[in-house]
Design a protein around this motif. Structure first.
Motif, PDB file in Angstrom:
ATOM      1  N   LYS A   1       0.871  -1.178   0.000  1.00  0.00           N
ATOM      2  CA  LYS A   1       0.000   0.000   0.000  1.00  0.00           C
ATOM      3  C   LYS A   1       0.906   1.224   0.000  1.00  0.00           C
ATOM      4  O   LYS A   1       1.860   1.286   0.780  1.00  0.00           O
ATOM      5  CB  LYS A   1      -0.902   0.036   1.225  1.00  0.00           C
ATOM      6  CG  LYS A   1      -1.760  -1.192   1.389  1.00  0.00           C
ATOM      7  CD  LYS A   1      -2.850  -1.257   0.374  1.00  0.00           C
ATOM      8  CE  LYS A   1      -3.732  -2.473   0.672  1.00  0.00           C
ATOM      9  NZ  LYS A   1      -4.534  -2.856  -0.459  1.00  0.00           N
TER      10      LYS A   1
ATOM     11  N   THR B   1      -2.269   0.656  -4.411  1.00  0.00           N
ATOM     12  CA  THR B   1      -1.573  -0.606  -4.202  1.00  0.00           C
ATOM     13  C   THR B   1      -0.681  -0.888  -5.395  1.00  0.00           C
ATOM     14  O   THR B   1      -1.130  -0.799  -6.544  1.00  0.00           O
ATOM     15  CB  THR B   1      -2.592  -1.755  -4.045  1.00  0.00           C
ATOM     16  OG1 THR B   1      -3.478  -1.433  -2.967  1.00  0.00           O
ATOM     17  CG2 THR B   1      -1.900  -3.075  -3.756  1.00  0.00           C
ATOM     18  N   VAL B   2       0.563  -1.243  -5.128  1.00  0.00           N
ATOM     19  CA  VAL B   2       1.496  -1.578  -6.204  1.00  0.00           C
ATOM     20  C   VAL B   2       1.053  -2.901  -6.825  1.00  0.00           C
ATOM     21  O   VAL B   2       0.900  -3.905  -6.126  1.00  0.00           O
ATOM     22  CB  VAL B   2       2.949  -1.702  -5.676  1.00  0.00           C
ATOM     23  CG1 VAL B   2       3.894  -2.142  -6.781  1.00  0.00           C
ATOM     24  CG2 VAL B   2       3.402  -0.389  -5.061  1.00  0.00           C
TER      25      VAL B   2
ATOM     26  N   ARG C   1       6.050  -4.095 -10.690  1.00  0.00           N
ATOM     27  CA  ARG C   1       7.325  -3.373 -10.705  1.00  0.00           C
ATOM     28  C   ARG C   1       8.056  -3.795 -11.971  1.00  0.00           C
ATOM     29  O   ARG C   1       8.040  -4.961 -12.331  1.00  0.00           O
ATOM     30  CB  ARG C   1       8.205  -3.759  -9.512  1.00  0.00           C
ATOM     31  CG  ARG C   1       7.591  -3.523  -8.195  1.00  0.00           C
ATOM     32  CD  ARG C   1       8.470  -3.824  -7.011  1.00  0.00           C
ATOM     33  NE  ARG C   1       9.502  -4.835  -7.178  1.00  0.00           N
ATOM     34  CZ  ARG C   1      10.498  -5.004  -6.327  1.00  0.00           C
ATOM     35  NH1 ARG C   1      10.608  -4.240  -5.265  1.00  0.00           N
ATOM     36  NH2 ARG C   1      11.387  -5.944  -6.501  1.00  0.00           N
TER      37      ARG C   1
ATOM     38  N   LEU D   1       6.752   1.693 -11.988  1.00  0.00           N
ATOM     39  CA  LEU D   1       5.724   1.050 -11.177  1.00  0.00           C
ATOM     40  C   LEU D   1       4.364   1.182 -11.828  1.00  0.00           C
ATOM     41  O   LEU D   1       4.098   2.134 -12.559  1.00  0.00           O
ATOM     42  CB  LEU D   1       5.622   1.716  -9.797  1.00  0.00           C
ATOM     43  CG  LEU D   1       6.769   1.537  -8.801  1.00  0.00           C
ATOM     44  CD1 LEU D   1       6.518   2.432  -7.592  1.00  0.00           C
ATOM     45  CD2 LEU D   1       6.901   0.099  -8.376  1.00  0.00           C
TER      46      LEU D   1
ATOM     47  N   ILE E   1       0.484   1.239 -10.296  1.00  0.00           N
ATOM     48  CA  ILE E   1      -0.232   1.349  -9.024  1.00  0.00           C
ATOM     49  C   ILE E   1      -1.722   1.438  -9.293  1.00  0.00           C
ATOM     50  O   ILE E   1      -2.167   2.287 -10.084  1.00  0.00           O
ATOM     51  CB  ILE E   1       0.235   2.585  -8.239  1.00  0.00           C
ATOM     52  CG1 ILE E   1       1.740   2.455  -7.921  1.00  0.00           C
ATOM     53  CG2 ILE E   1      -0.589   2.786  -6.971  1.00  0.00           C
ATOM     54  CD1 ILE E   1       2.358   3.676  -7.308  1.00  0.00           C
TER      55      ILE E   1
ATOM     56  N   CYS F   1      -5.019   2.750  -8.177  1.00  0.00           N
ATOM     57  CA  CYS F   1      -5.413   3.874  -7.312  1.00  0.00           C
ATOM     58  C   CYS F   1      -6.610   3.510  -6.459  1.00  0.00           C
ATOM     59  O   CYS F   1      -7.479   2.748  -6.866  1.00  0.00           O
ATOM     60  CB  CYS F   1      -5.738   5.096  -8.156  1.00  0.00           C
ATOM     61  SG  CYS F   1      -4.323   5.687  -9.101  1.00  0.00           S
TER      62      CYS F   1
END
Length: 95
Positions: free
Chosen positions: A43, A69-70, A73, A90, A92, A94
């Motif tokens: 997170k 939250t990722v 990568r 990254l 993410i 939202c």
């Protein structure tokens, strides 16, 4: 450590934001030697120093522009200068 103001290029794909470094941030940082990136599932909170990057033997804190939250990568993030400016760092999702 130093900080860069607004180092991120953001591309939205629905609720997911794809982050890459801006051309200006890449120019200032130079070739990246090391990234300390959050793990997938982490997170993240906007405007909190979360990523540390080492370039030109200097460490720089990078804050993220979004909460979420990722979800991915980029394994090629180290050496982005060799791969070109468009590589993402990254993804993410939202909140």
């Amino acid at each position: 450590m130093r900080e860069l103001a607004n180092p991120w290029h953001q591309e939205y794909q629905g609720r997911v934001v794809v982050l890459s470094l801006t051309t200006e941030a890449q120019r200032i940082l130079g070739p990246v030697e090391y990234w300390d990136l959050p793990e997938v599932g982490a997170k993240v909170v906007a405007n909190q120093p979360l990523i540390v990057v080492m370039a030109k033997w200097r460490y720089t804190d990078l804050t993220l522009p979004v909460n979420g939250t990722v979800v991915a990568r980029n394994p090629r993030a180290v050496g982005w200068a060799e791969h070109g400016a468009t590589d993402w760092i990254l993804r993410i999702e939202c909140n």
